[in-house]
Design a protein around this motif. Sequence first.
Motif, short mmCIF file in Angstrom:
data_model
loop_
_atom_site.label_atom_id
_atom_site.label_comp_id
_atom_site.label_asym_id
_atom_site.label_seq_id
_atom_site.Cartn_x
_atom_site.Cartn_y
_atom_site.Cartn_z
N LYS A 109 0.84 -1.21 0.00
CA LYS A 109 0.00 0.00 0.00
C LYS A 109 0.87 1.25 0.00
CE LYS A 109 -3.77 -2.46 2.02
NZ LYS A 109 -4.47 -2.84 3.19
N TRP A 110 1.95 1.20 -0.79
CA TRP A 110 2.88 2.32 -0.91
C TRP A 110 2.54 3.14 -2.15
CZ3 TRP A 110 8.56 0.17 -0.26
CH2 TRP A 110 8.80 -0.10 1.09
N SER A 111 2.66 4.44 -2.01
CA SER A 111 2.59 5.33 -3.16
C SER A 111 3.98 5.36 -3.81
CB SER A 111 2.21 6.75 -2.70
OG SER A 111 3.28 7.29 -1.92
N VAL A 112 4.07 6.02 -4.95
CA VAL A 112 5.37 6.19 -5.60
C VAL A 112 6.30 6.94 -4.66
CG1 VAL A 112 6.54 7.32 -7.54
CG2 VAL A 112 4.43 6.07 -7.93
N ARG A 113 5.78 7.94 -3.96
CA ARG A 113 6.60 8.70 -3.01
C ARG A 113 7.08 7.83 -1.85
NH1 ARG A 113 6.94 13.79 -4.58
NH2 ARG A 113 5.21 14.71 -5.72
N ASP A 114 6.22 6.94 -1.37
CA ASP A 114 6.62 6.02 -0.29
C ASP A 114 7.79 5.14 -0.73
OD1 ASP A 114 4.58 6.90 1.45
OD2 ASP A 114 3.18 5.37 0.70
N LEU A 115 7.69 4.59 -1.95
CA LEU A 115 8.78 3.76 -2.45
C LEU A 115 10.05 4.57 -2.60
CD1 LEU A 115 10.12 1.28 -3.61
CD2 LEU A 115 9.04 1.80 -5.82
N ALA A 116 9.95 5.75 -3.17
CA ALA A 116 11.13 6.59 -3.35
C ALA A 116 11.82 6.85 -2.02
CB ALA A 116 10.75 7.89 -4.04
N GLN A 117 11.04 7.18 -1.01
CA GLN A 117 11.60 7.46 0.31
C GLN A 117 12.27 6.22 0.91
OE1 GLN A 117 8.77 8.80 3.23
NE2 GLN A 117 10.37 9.51 4.61
N ALA A 126 14.91 9.29 -5.99
CA ALA A 126 13.99 10.38 -6.30
C ALA A 126 12.63 9.85 -6.77
CB ALA A 126 14.58 11.28 -7.38
N PHE A 127 11.59 10.59 -6.44
CA PHE A 127 10.23 10.29 -6.90
C PHE A 127 10.22 10.16 -8.42
CE2 PHE A 127 6.55 12.28 -8.91
CZ PHE A 127 5.53 11.46 -8.48
N SER A 128 10.89 11.09 -9.10
CA SER A 128 10.88 11.08 -10.57
C SER A 128 11.54 9.83 -11.14
CB SER A 128 11.57 12.33 -11.12
OG SER A 128 12.91 12.41 -10.65
#
Length: 79
Positions: free
Chosen positions: A17-25, A30-32
């Motif tokens: 249940k991770w967003s792209v931002r969660d994975l990046a962190q 980077a999110f991008s």
Amino acid sequence: MAALTPEANRAARAMLKWSVRDLAQNAGIAFSTVHRFESTGTATEATKEKIKAAYAAHGVEITNGDYTGARLLLRRSEN
């Protein structure tokens, strides 16, 4: 270790249940970079290893069978 595809990446994110931002962190990237990988499949091997390590730290393994995918690892109870 199994190859990481954009499809397996999205499946693993969904399991946690991770967003792209969660994975990046969690992967320290980077999110991008995550967004580009999921959109185009383009990422360095070092980036893919960071992503797989972030999943592994949270009990998700990228697998190879007939197709690349992801699975939750069962935690063994300690008796």
